[in-house]
Design a protein around this motif. Sequence first.
Motif, short mmCIF file in Angstrom:
data_model
loop_
_atom_site.label_atom_id
_atom_site.label_comp_id
_atom_site.label_asym_id
_atom_site.label_seq_id
_atom_site.Cartn_x
_atom_site.Cartn_y
_atom_site.Cartn_z
N VAL A 1 0.86 -1.19 0.08
CA VAL A 1 -0.16 -0.10 -0.22
C VAL A 1 0.89 1.38 0.14
CG1 VAL A 1 -1.67 1.32 1.37
CG2 VAL A 1 -1.89 -1.11 1.16
N SER A 2 2.03 1.26 0.93
CA SER A 2 2.72 2.54 1.02
C SER A 2 3.32 2.82 -0.16
CB SER A 2 3.61 2.47 2.16
OG SER A 2 4.46 1.08 2.39
N VAL A 3 3.80 1.45 -0.75
CA VAL A 3 4.81 2.06 -1.97
C VAL A 3 3.89 2.50 -3.33
CG1 VAL A 3 6.19 0.52 -3.97
CG2 VAL A 3 6.81 0.14 -1.53
N TRP A 4 2.78 1.83 -3.38
CA TRP A 4 2.01 2.51 -4.46
C TRP A 4 1.60 3.59 -4.27
CZ3 TRP A 4 1.45 0.75 -9.11
CH2 TRP A 4 2.05 -0.96 -9.43
N VAL A 5 1.14 4.20 -3.01
CA VAL A 5 0.65 5.36 -2.55
C VAL A 5 1.80 6.45 -2.93
CG1 VAL A 5 0.26 6.90 -0.48
CG2 VAL A 5 -1.19 4.78 -0.97
#
Length: 202
Positions: free
Chosen positions: A172-176
């Motif tokens: 989630v954090s990487v894509w965000v």
Amino acid sequence: MNIDKSKVFNFPNKVSAARLVLSIFVCVLIPMKFYWAALILFVLAAGTDWLDGWYARKYNMVTKLGRVLDPFCDKVLICGTFILLAVEMNSALFPWWGKVAGWMAVIVVARELLVTVLRSMIEGAGGDFSAKMAGKLKMWFQCIAAGASLLALAMSGSGTDVPIWLLVTIAVSVWVAVVSTLQSGWNYVVAASGFVLDQVED
């Protein structure tokens, strides 16, 4: 011309310089697979990014050196970490959706290079190219993604199974972080385009 070194090398700039040193150590430790140490230093370095900016604004210590040094240190920390994470996580047993991929690191580096060129062009022409809120949020998302990835590498390297919640957090954090990187980069391009058009009209 006498230069007051105490104003140039003030506390915020010293903090930025310390972040640069920490960032270099992080980039040295990751390929050596000292992930726990790299994680600790990364968290410390990321924390100083907030400290120097807040202190400089609160006590009116913003300098020309600081305006260059602060973003430069950020770029060394984030670009270096993302590049090395892409290498390390590619060789580790991580699912494709729960790691920093090479193309993601390319996007991060390309955006930082683009913004650096635009800032140099705009401020060289007398314009203001200060950091926007989107850029600050981008930095936070990138730090969360990098920190979570380093934690997963540290756990994997010490023989501990990486929990699913951490893999989901990374994904989630990487894509965000990637989306916010693209968005903030686009915002800077629009701002730079508006400045150039205004200069042409003048």
